[in-house]
Design a protein around this motif. Structure first.
Motif, mmCIF file in Angstrom:
data_model
loop_
_atom_site.group_PDB
_atom_site.id
_atom_site.type_symbol
_atom_site.label_atom_id
_atom_site.label_comp_id
_atom_site.label_asym_id
_atom_site.label_seq_id
_atom_site.Cartn_x
_atom_site.Cartn_y
_atom_site.Cartn_z
ATOM 1 N N UNK A 91 -8.440 -0.500 1.171
ATOM 2 C CA UNK A 91 -9.870 -0.312 0.390
ATOM 3 C C UNK A 91 -9.388 0.320 -1.045
ATOM 4 N N UNK A 92 -8.701 1.296 -1.123
ATOM 5 C CA UNK A 92 -8.321 2.036 -2.340
ATOM 6 C C UNK A 92 -7.567 0.806 -3.384
ATOM 7 N N UNK A 93 -6.638 0.067 -2.923
ATOM 8 C CA UNK A 93 -6.052 -0.798 -3.774
ATOM 9 C C UNK A 93 -6.514 -2.269 -3.955
ATOM 10 N N UNK A 94 -7.369 -2.672 -3.199
ATOM 11 C CA UNK A 94 -7.954 -3.883 -3.464
ATOM 12 C C UNK A 94 -9.389 -3.885 -3.074
ATOM 13 N N UNK A 95 -10.126 -3.061 -3.148
ATOM 14 C CA UNK A 95 -11.555 -2.874 -3.063
ATOM 15 C C UNK A 95 -12.220 -2.994 -1.659
ATOM 16 N N UNK A 96 -13.529 -2.791 -1.521
ATOM 17 C CA UNK A 96 -14.176 -2.790 0.046
ATOM 18 C C UNK A 96 -13.966 -4.157 0.702
ATOM 19 N N UNK A 97 -14.283 -5.135 0.164
ATOM 20 C CA UNK A 97 -14.246 -6.653 0.581
ATOM 21 C C UNK A 97 -13.233 -6.894 1.473
ATOM 22 N N UNK A 98 -11.895 -6.451 0.785
ATOM 23 C CA UNK A 98 -10.518 -6.814 1.462
ATOM 24 C C UNK A 98 -10.685 -5.755 2.739
ATOM 25 N N UNK A 103 -10.801 -4.579 8.387
ATOM 26 C CA UNK A 103 -11.485 -3.667 9.397
ATOM 27 C C UNK A 103 -12.083 -4.570 10.515
ATOM 28 N N UNK A 104 -12.920 -5.586 10.072
ATOM 29 C CA UNK A 104 -13.690 -6.162 11.284
ATOM 30 C C UNK A 104 -12.717 -7.373 12.046
ATOM 31 N N UNK A 105 -11.690 -7.848 11.325
ATOM 32 C CA UNK A 105 -10.747 -8.691 11.978
ATOM 33 C C UNK A 105 -10.131 -7.739 13.067
ATOM 34 N N UNK A 106 -9.644 -6.648 12.531
ATOM 35 C CA UNK A 106 -8.887 -5.412 13.425
ATOM 36 C C UNK A 106 -9.837 -5.025 14.755
ATOM 37 N N UNK A 107 -11.011 -5.029 14.489
ATOM 38 C CA UNK A 107 -11.988 -4.774 15.612
ATOM 39 C C UNK A 107 -12.194 -5.902 16.495
ATOM 40 N N UNK A 376 -0.072 -6.988 2.110
ATOM 41 C CA UNK A 376 -0.917 -6.451 1.341
ATOM 42 C C UNK A 376 -0.832 -4.933 1.203
ATOM 43 N N UNK A 377 -0.743 -4.440 2.548
ATOM 44 C CA UNK A 377 -0.361 -2.976 2.730
ATOM 45 C C UNK A 377 0.646 -2.581 1.989
#
Length: 380
Positions: A91-98, A103-107, A376-377
């Motif tokens: 979120x902090x590095x690439x923005x809320x879309x990434x 997050x949704x893929x993770x869930x 990406x992380x």
């Protein structure tokens, strides 16, 4: 933690910092060691041409790659010790879309699919002790998920204690098994097979590359502890040390187990086996070993499932606080001090996946996407 043994919510409604370095180290180890080390080594050795040297090298390289990731994520966790870990970094590095996509893929698939996979696997090992029909297997899987969720809703501190004990038992069982296999080594079992090939052919190199897939799967999970960085005590000091020590310990445990398998079965025996732990222990102490191995794997699966449940719901909690998930999941239970609704939501979805049995295909499809997010992380 209050007098009732429950976590205390701070005055801002955030999760309490209750996890010490030992907790974090054992979360790393307990989440990673599931069933992979009991099953994967035979396939890795086959792909390496049956030579122990290249096969063990694959395990070392896979561990070093995981350790490099742990070093990067340890630094990120110290710099930004918030609940949500990798989600927060993206979120902090690439923005809320990434972050939203992760997050949704993770869930939907990654975390809940992993928990469902472990729960279903546990039912197959329970079959060593009691007979279960198809419905019984699904009920067993759902029951495991429910028990783990109840522990984690009640208290993060208590769930960490459960994680510590179950992981300690798992480590002790693995080390005792490996030491026992070495002690029971069959004389001449490895004499007929060269340790290294005379030359590294393209076929061996290619096989080692393919074997790396299974090895990385066996090491999968070291990054989950980042999701709990927001509950770590003195995170700038403890978090990097814990994730690195936990991941480094895994390399030693895995290499020791592989050496034990080779001592008991020899390279040819390991390469033929898809259930290498059971066959190695069976060769060392007899056919009654099946229940011993089943019990060890059940403890291992329980520890891994609990590790997922301690960590993964913190991602849903962080997403909800950012407005990218259902707002209610950002609430901290006023008495228990845990992200109770996030834990329950993830567990209910995992139960549905475990009951449907369709999650395995989804999990296979998404694995390559997961490693893109991990890269990406590190790029953060």
């Amino acid at each position: 933690m209050n007098a009732d043994g429950l976590d205390v919510v701070d005055r801002h409604g955030n999760l309490a910092r209750v996890l010490c370095p030992r907790d974090l180290i054992l979360i790393v180890i307990g989440t990673v060691i599931g069933s992979g080390i009991f099953l994967v080594p035979g396939g890795v050795l086959r792909l390496a041409g049956g030579f122990p040297g290249p096969a063990l090298l694959v395990w070392v390289v896979g561990g070093v790659l995981s350790l490099l990731g742990a070093l990067a994520y340890g630094e990120l966790g110290a710099m930004n010790p918030e609940a949500g870990g990798l989600y927060v970094y993206l979120r902090d590095a690439f923005g809320p879309l990434t972050a939203f996509l992760y997050g949704w893929t993770f869930f939907l698939v990654i975390a809940t699919g992993s928990a469902a996979t472990l729960a279903v696997a546990s039912a197959s090992y329970v079959q060593q002790f009691v007979t279960l029909g198809p419905i019984g297997e699904k009920l067993t899987a759902i029951t495991l998920l429910g028990i783990v969720a109840a522990i984690n809703v009640r208290s993060t501190r208590r769930s960490a204690d459960v994680q510590n004990w179950s992981t300690a038992v798992k480590i002790a069982a693995l080390l005792a098994m490996s030491a026992g296999l070495l002690a029971a080594r069959q004389v001449g079992s490895t004499a007929s097979a060269p340790f290294w090939p005379a030359s590294f052919t393209p076929a061996i190199a290619s096989g080692m590359g393919l074997g790396m897939i299974g090895v990385l799967w066996a090491y999968e999970g070291w990054q989950y502890v980042t999701f709990s960085a927001g509950e770590a005590l003195n995170p700038q000091r403890t978090f990097p040390r814990a994730i690195v020590l936990g991941t480094a310990s895994l390399i030693g445990i895995y290499i020791f187990a592989n050496v034990g398998y080779l001592a008991a079965l020899g390279p040819a025996g390991v390469a033929r086996s898809d259930r290498v732990a059971a066959e190695a222990v069976g060769a060392a102490i007899g056919s009654g070993a099946a229940k011993l191995i089943a019990a060890a794997i059940l403890v291992s699966i329980f520890s891994a499932t609990n590790g997922l449940t301690i960590t993964a719901p913190r991602v849903y909690y962080a997403m909800a606080r950012d407005g990218l998930f259902f707002r209610k999941l950002a609430e901290v239970h006023p008495r228990f001090g845990t992200p109770a609704l996030s834990i329950i939501a993830g567990t209910l979805w995992a139960m549905m996946l475990a009951a449907s049995g369709t999650f395995e295909q989804l999990l296979t499809y998404v694995l390559f996407v997961v490693w893109i997010f991990y890269a990406l992380g590190a790029a953060c």
